[in-house]
Design a protein around this motif. Structure first.
Motif, PDB file in Angstrom:
ATOM      1  N   ILE A 190       0.724  -1.221   0.021  1.00 38.84           N
ATOM      2  CA  ILE A 190      -0.059   0.085   0.039  1.00 38.84           C
ATOM      3  C   ILE A 190       1.049   1.217  -0.153  1.00 38.84           C
ATOM      4  O   ILE A 190       0.400   2.339  -0.736  1.00 38.84           O
ATOM      5  CB  ILE A 190      -0.959  -0.003   1.329  1.00 38.84           C
ATOM      6  CG1 ILE A 190      -1.985  -1.090   0.921  1.00 38.84           C
ATOM      7  CG2 ILE A 190      -1.793   1.226   1.362  1.00 38.84           C
ATOM      8  CD1 ILE A 190      -3.089  -1.497   2.076  1.00 38.84           C
ATOM      9  N   PRO A 191       2.070   1.284   0.671  1.00 41.65           N
ATOM     10  CA  PRO A 191       2.634   2.487   0.848  1.00 41.65           C
ATOM     11  C   PRO A 191       3.301   2.644  -0.735  1.00 41.65           C
ATOM     12  O   PRO A 191       3.240   3.818  -1.234  1.00 41.65           O
ATOM     13  CB  PRO A 191       3.980   2.336   1.556  1.00 41.65           C
ATOM     14  CG  PRO A 191       3.221   1.392   2.869  1.00 41.65           C
ATOM     15  CD  PRO A 191       2.296   0.563   1.990  1.00 41.65           C
ATOM     16  N   ALA A 192       3.836   1.732  -1.370  1.00 44.64           N
ATOM     17  CA  ALA A 192       4.257   1.824  -2.646  1.00 44.64           C
ATOM     18  C   ALA A 192       3.094   2.282  -3.646  1.00 44.64           C
ATOM     19  O   ALA A 192       3.435   3.070  -4.761  1.00 44.64           O
ATOM     20  CB  ALA A 192       4.936   0.622  -3.409  1.00 44.64           C
ATOM     21  N   ALA A 193       1.905   1.855  -3.418  1.00 43.97           N
ATOM     22  CA  ALA A 193       0.580   2.110  -4.161  1.00 43.97           C
ATOM     23  C   ALA A 193       0.530   3.741  -4.047  1.00 43.97           C
ATOM     24  O   ALA A 193       0.076   4.392  -5.094  1.00 43.97           O
ATOM     25  CB  ALA A 193      -0.350   1.252  -4.029  1.00 43.97           C
ATOM     26  N   SER A 194       0.510   4.020  -2.721  1.00 49.94           N
ATOM     27  CA  SER A 194       0.261   5.360  -2.543  1.00 49.94           C
ATOM     28  C   SER A 194       1.294   6.470  -3.318  1.00 49.94           C
ATOM     29  O   SER A 194       0.906   7.443  -3.757  1.00 49.94           O
ATOM     30  CB  SER A 194       0.028   5.691  -1.089  1.00 49.94           C
ATOM     31  OG  SER A 194      -0.786   5.013  -0.372  1.00 49.94           O
ATOM     32  N   LYS A 195       2.307   6.077  -2.901  1.00 48.09           N
ATOM     33  CA  LYS A 195       3.525   6.774  -3.666  1.00 48.09           C
ATOM     34  C   LYS A 195       3.284   6.772  -5.222  1.00 48.09           C
ATOM     35  O   LYS A 195       3.493   7.966  -6.130  1.00 48.09           O
ATOM     36  CB  LYS A 195       4.774   6.201  -3.518  1.00 48.09           C
ATOM     37  CG  LYS A 195       5.895   7.070  -3.814  1.00 48.09           C
ATOM     38  CD  LYS A 195       7.138   6.558  -3.215  1.00 48.09           C
ATOM     39  CE  LYS A 195       8.509   7.457  -3.538  1.00 48.09           C
ATOM     40  NZ  LYS A 195       9.886   6.729  -3.205  1.00 48.09           N
ATOM     41  N   LYS A 196       2.865   5.867  -5.741  1.00 44.21           N
ATOM     42  CA  LYS A 196       2.475   5.946  -7.261  1.00 44.21           C
ATOM     43  C   LYS A 196       1.213   6.553  -7.832  1.00 44.21           C
ATOM     44  O   LYS A 196       0.807   6.818  -8.768  1.00 44.21           O
ATOM     45  CB  LYS A 196       2.614   4.518  -8.046  1.00 44.21           C
ATOM     46  CG  LYS A 196       3.885   3.873  -8.061  1.00 44.21           C
ATOM     47  CD  LYS A 196       4.400   4.121  -9.124  1.00 44.21           C
ATOM     48  CE  LYS A 196       3.699   3.457 -10.245  1.00 44.21           C
ATOM     49  NZ  LYS A 196       4.543   3.680 -11.805  1.00 44.21           N
ATOM     50  N   GLY A 197       0.332   6.942  -6.542  1.00 47.02           N
ATOM     51  CA  GLY A 197      -0.870   7.497  -6.939  1.00 47.02           C
ATOM     52  C   GLY A 197      -1.919   6.430  -7.338  1.00 47.02           C
ATOM     53  O   GLY A 197      -2.914   6.536  -7.830  1.00 47.02           O
ATOM     54  N   VAL A 198      -1.796   5.434  -6.910  1.00 41.03           N
ATOM     55  CA  VAL A 198      -2.858   4.262  -7.149  1.00 41.03           C
ATOM     56  C   VAL A 198      -3.587   3.936  -6.110  1.00 41.03           C
ATOM     57  O   VAL A 198      -3.240   3.614  -4.667  1.00 41.03           O
ATOM     58  CB  VAL A 198      -1.975   2.768  -7.542  1.00 41.03           C
ATOM     59  CG1 VAL A 198      -3.057   1.598  -7.826  1.00 41.03           C
ATOM     60  CG2 VAL A 198      -1.062   2.877  -8.688  1.00 41.03           C
TER      61      VAL A 198
ATOM     62  N   ASN B 132      -6.339   4.053   1.126  1.00 40.68           N
ATOM     63  CA  ASN B 132      -5.179   4.960   1.119  1.00 40.68           C
ATOM     64  C   ASN B 132      -5.848   6.456   0.316  1.00 40.68           C
ATOM     65  O   ASN B 132      -4.798   7.233  -0.117  1.00 40.68           O
ATOM     66  CB  ASN B 132      -3.899   4.508   0.214  1.00 40.68           C
ATOM     67  CG  ASN B 132      -4.408   4.049  -1.224  1.00 40.68           C
ATOM     68  OD1 ASN B 132      -5.489   3.949  -1.518  1.00 40.68           O
ATOM     69  ND2 ASN B 132      -3.194   3.902  -2.137  1.00 40.68           N
ATOM     70  N   MET B 133      -6.924   6.666   0.462  1.00 40.00           N
ATOM     71  CA  MET B 133      -7.527   7.842  -0.142  1.00 40.00           C
ATOM     72  C   MET B 133      -8.889   8.240   0.272  1.00 40.00           C
ATOM     73  O   MET B 133      -9.598   7.193   0.417  1.00 40.00           O
ATOM     74  CB  MET B 133      -7.396   7.814  -1.696  1.00 40.00           C
ATOM     75  CG  MET B 133      -8.161   8.861  -2.419  1.00 40.00           C
ATOM     76  SD  MET B 133      -8.088   8.905  -4.130  1.00 40.00           S
ATOM     77  CE  MET B 133      -9.178  10.208  -4.567  1.00 40.00           C
ATOM     78  N   PRO B 134      -9.227   9.587   0.650  1.00 37.53           N
ATOM     79  CA  PRO B 134     -10.458   9.817   1.122  1.00 37.53           C
ATOM     80  C   PRO B 134     -11.284   9.581   0.092  1.00 37.53           C
ATOM     81  O   PRO B 134     -11.257   9.828  -1.136  1.00 37.53           O
ATOM     82  CB  PRO B 134     -10.322  11.356   1.550  1.00 37.53           C
ATOM     83  CG  PRO B 134      -9.230  11.796   0.817  1.00 37.53           C
ATOM     84  CD  PRO B 134      -8.345  10.578   0.591  1.00 37.53           C
ATOM     85  N   SER B 135     -12.738   9.423   0.562  1.00 35.06           N
ATOM     86  CA  SER B 135     -13.759   9.482  -0.461  1.00 35.06           C
ATOM     87  C   SER B 135     -14.313  10.913  -0.786  1.00 35.06           C
ATOM     88  O   SER B 135     -15.409  11.250  -0.200  1.00 35.06           O
ATOM     89  CB  SER B 135     -15.125   8.462   0.215  1.00 35.06           C
ATOM     90  OG  SER B 135     -14.697   7.379   0.445  1.00 35.06           O
ATOM     91  N   VAL B 136     -13.554  11.524  -1.910  1.00 34.71           N
ATOM     92  CA  VAL B 136     -13.812  12.927  -2.141  1.00 34.71           C
ATOM     93  C   VAL B 136     -13.727  12.885  -3.702  1.00 34.71           C
ATOM     94  O   VAL B 136     -13.022  11.939  -4.134  1.00 34.71           O
ATOM     95  CB  VAL B 136     -12.853  13.748  -1.533  1.00 34.71           C
ATOM     96  CG1 VAL B 136     -12.949  13.998  -0.056  1.00 34.71           C
ATOM     97  CG2 VAL B 136     -11.483  13.394  -1.965  1.00 34.71           C
ATOM     98  N   THR B 137     -14.358  14.131  -4.193  1.00 35.38           N
ATOM     99  CA  THR B 137     -13.990  14.059  -5.834  1.00 35.38           C
ATOM    100  C   THR B 137     -12.880  14.538  -5.955  1.00 35.38           C
ATOM    101  O   THR B 137     -11.851  14.954  -5.145  1.00 35.38           O
ATOM    102  CB  THR B 137     -15.220  15.312  -6.246  1.00 35.38           C
ATOM    103  OG1 THR B 137     -14.823  16.397  -5.653  1.00 35.38           O
ATOM    104  CG2 THR B 137     -16.479  14.814  -5.744  1.00 35.38           C
ATOM    105  N   ALA B 138     -12.603  14.583  -7.272  1.00 39.05           N
ATOM    106  CA  ALA B 138     -11.235  14.790  -7.583  1.00 39.05           C
ATOM    107  C   ALA B 138     -10.790  16.399  -7.681  1.00 39.05           C
ATOM    108  O   ALA B 138      -9.733  16.775  -7.212  1.00 39.05           O
ATOM    109  CB  ALA B 138     -10.852  14.539  -9.300  1.00 39.05           C
ATOM    110  N   GLU B 139     -12.026  17.172  -7.888  1.00 39.60           N
ATOM    111  CA  GLU B 139     -11.596  18.507  -7.362  1.00 39.60           C
ATOM    112  C   GLU B 139     -11.415  19.039  -5.777  1.00 39.60           C
ATOM    113  O   GLU B 139     -10.650  19.830  -5.723  1.00 39.60           O
ATOM    114  CB  GLU B 139     -13.048  19.363  -7.891  1.00 39.60           C
ATOM    115  CG  GLU B 139     -13.245  19.352  -9.292  1.00 39.60           C
ATOM    116  CD  GLU B 139     -13.835  17.912  -9.814  1.00 39.60           C
ATOM    117  OE1 GLU B 139     -14.139  17.268  -8.977  1.00 39.60           O
ATOM    118  OE2 GLU B 139     -13.895  17.592 -11.016  1.00 39.60           O
TER     119      GLU B 139
END
Length: 531
Positions: free
Chosen positions: A83-91, A315-322
């Motif tokens: 997961i840390p590597a995925a986060s760093k890649k933006g996945v 590894n990401m909040p439930s928010v829109t891209a904006e």
């Protein structure tokens, strides 16, 4: 151009069809996940990767995944994803945390029946042509006391099913409030009381530093003679060698284990004991559960790839891209504030109050609340994420309230978290400076200005001379280097606090030596996930 997904483990055809029906191109190659070299060769073609447990998504795989946007795990465990590597890649990494809850709970109940009535041994005996009716004398579950360690999602279902069997249920869970326990129809107890009262004990907690060997040799000795123990949660929660001895001595009458400290388990101290039922990690293995998690992961991945909606992301909040660009630093602050309080709080939390002041009060507070609650709960449940945390808080009867207010101080915006327990309130406030870095600005009502480090040490004391020297000397004698230091006090000679930034976690001896000085009211090592 339509997004493209690789399914590299076995998923149902219905789930695969969901991708196609939603307009996502999909390659269903269920055996590819076992071939690391082939996976590396083709992963660069895909926007999404749908997996179970066979595919190992390593840092090397992620480096080759030049187009990858999302990984979807059909199930809850993501040990096979870096997961840390995925986060760093933006996945984004998604899972399906609640798809197999009923199945796992039912397996625990089934194990209780199997152990109580010696069903596997009786079946084997009868299959071999024997008729040993007098050999297999079981016990009823009716009117027995079931001790449930961990009354969250799965544990709560077990409690409900046990009450339906007319068992008496006692539960130990640091986050279970008295009000929630009453609503569930169970009695909330401390661990020692559960051990002393329970005829059956079943475990439903994640494996953490606090829960590892929660049924240790010492705690097994505290159990009632004749107890039966069920573990369908995680290997490592029970000292298997000590339990084997207790089973042989007769202190423990039986056990049912679906999970083991080392898996696949080809050997265990529990194997070959006549009063033990063992299964090969079948908790989630029903047709319904496997179908549910497959359908969920297909829907979630399709939603993200087609609309940008994020569900059950670890590894990401439930928010829109904006929103993400603006909220990112505030989400991190909320997690840090929550992590501070979560690590400082050892008793059940009744309420969480979150105050938003200034410009932050206009943001997506649902996501910020989720980040704060997840930060609090990660101290005891590392598997929690921003989506599951509010659900778990609600299940456990934790009241979450939010207050918005216009700019009221020197900061353009800040947020403050207060937790309420049976005996006290604890609060911490923070803000995000113009450099985008989160800061702690108030602890216990004392004003400070502290950045957040990976390894920190928090102390409280009476404001008297010599404290800084005592901290520096004691830590120095233990080989601990202080990278930075932040102090605050409520007034001359009154309450004082210190936050130390350490190059590495303080060893236990250093903490013991600080305690031995007698000048500190509280000494607490803290860890934060920082980029």
């Amino acid at each position: 151009m339509a997004p493209k997904v690789l399914v590299s483990d076995k998923l149902s055809e219905t789930a695969v069809q969901i991708f196609r029906d939603r307009g996502v191109e999909v390659d269903y190659l269920p055996d590819l996940g076992k071939d690391k070299d082939k996976l590396l060769e083709v992963i660069g073609q895909y926007d999404g990767l749908a997996i179970r447990s066979a595919t190992k998504v390593t840092e090397k795989v992620l480096q080759a995944a030049t187009k990858l946007k999302v990984i979807g795990r059909a199930g809850i465990g993501v040990d096979n994803v870096d997961i840390p590597a995925a986060s760093k890649k933006g996945v984004i990494v998604m899972n399906t945390p609640f798809g197999n809850s009923i199945t796992t709970a039912e397996h625990a109940i089934a194990m209780m029946f199997a152990v109580a009535r010696q069903l596997p041994e009786a079946s084997a005996s009868t299959h071999s042509g024997k008729w040993e009716k007098n050999r297999f004398m079981g016990v009823e579950l009716f009117n027995k006391t079931l001790g449930v360690i961990g009354a969250g999602n799965i544990g709560g279902i077990v409690c409900d099913r046990a009450l339906g069997l007319h068992m008496k249920v006692v539960a130990y869970d640091p986050f279970l409030s008295e009000e929630r326990a009453t609503a569930m129809g169970v009695t909330k107890v401390e661990l020692d009381e559960l051990l002393a009262r329970a005829d059956f004990i079943t475990l439903h907690v994640p494996l953490t530093d606090k829960t590892r060997n929660i049924l240790s040799r010492e705690n097994l000795a505290k159990t009632k003679k004749g107890v039966r123990i069920i573990n369908c949660a995680r290997g490592g929660l029970v000292d298997e060698a000590a339990l084997a001895e207790a089973l042989k001595s007769g202190h423990v009458a039986g056990a049912g284990f679906d999970v083991f400290e080392t898996e696949p388990a080809t050997d265990s101290p529990l194997f070959h004991l006549p009063n033990v039922v063992v299964t090969p990690h079948l908790g989630a293995s029903t047709t319904e559960a496997q179908e549910n998690v497959a359908l969920q992961v297909a829907e979630q991945m399709s939603d993200y790839l087609l609309t940008g909606a994020v569900q059950n992301a670890l590894n990401m909040p439930s928010v829109t891209a904006e929103e993400a660009a603006v909220m990112g630093p505030w989400v991190k602050l909320a997690q840090h504030l929550g992590a501070f309080i979560g690590q400082m709080t050892d008793e059940p939390i009744k309420a969480i109050n979150i105050l938003y002041d200034g410009t932050v009060a206009t943001m997506n507070l649902q996501a910020l609340n989720a980040a704060a609650i997840a930060g609090i709960m990660k101290a005891t449940n590392p598997d929690v994420n921003m989506v599951s945390a509010p659900v778990i808080a609600k299940e456990r009867g934790v009241q979450v309230s939010t207050t918005r207010q216009e700019k009221s101080g020197v900061f353009d915006a800040y947020m403050k978290i207060t937790v309420v327990t049976e005996t006290r309130e604890r609060s911490i406030a923070g803000t995000v400076f113009s450099d985008g870095k989160p800061r702690f600005i108030q602890i216990k009502g004392i004003t400070i200005d502290a950045e957040i480090g990976a390894n920190m040490l928090y102390t409280t004391n009476e404001d008297v001379p010599g404290i800084i020297g005592t901290l520096g000397r004691t830590l120095g004698e233990n080989g601990v280097n202080i990278a930075n230091f932040t102090l605050g006090r409520s007034g001359v000679g009154k309450d004082a606090i210190a936050l130390l930034y350490l190059d590495e976690p303080a060893p236990q001896k250093a903490l013991d030596d600080l305690a031995a000085t007698g000048v500190f009211r509280q000494i607490k090592p803290l860890a934060f996930e920082v980029a």
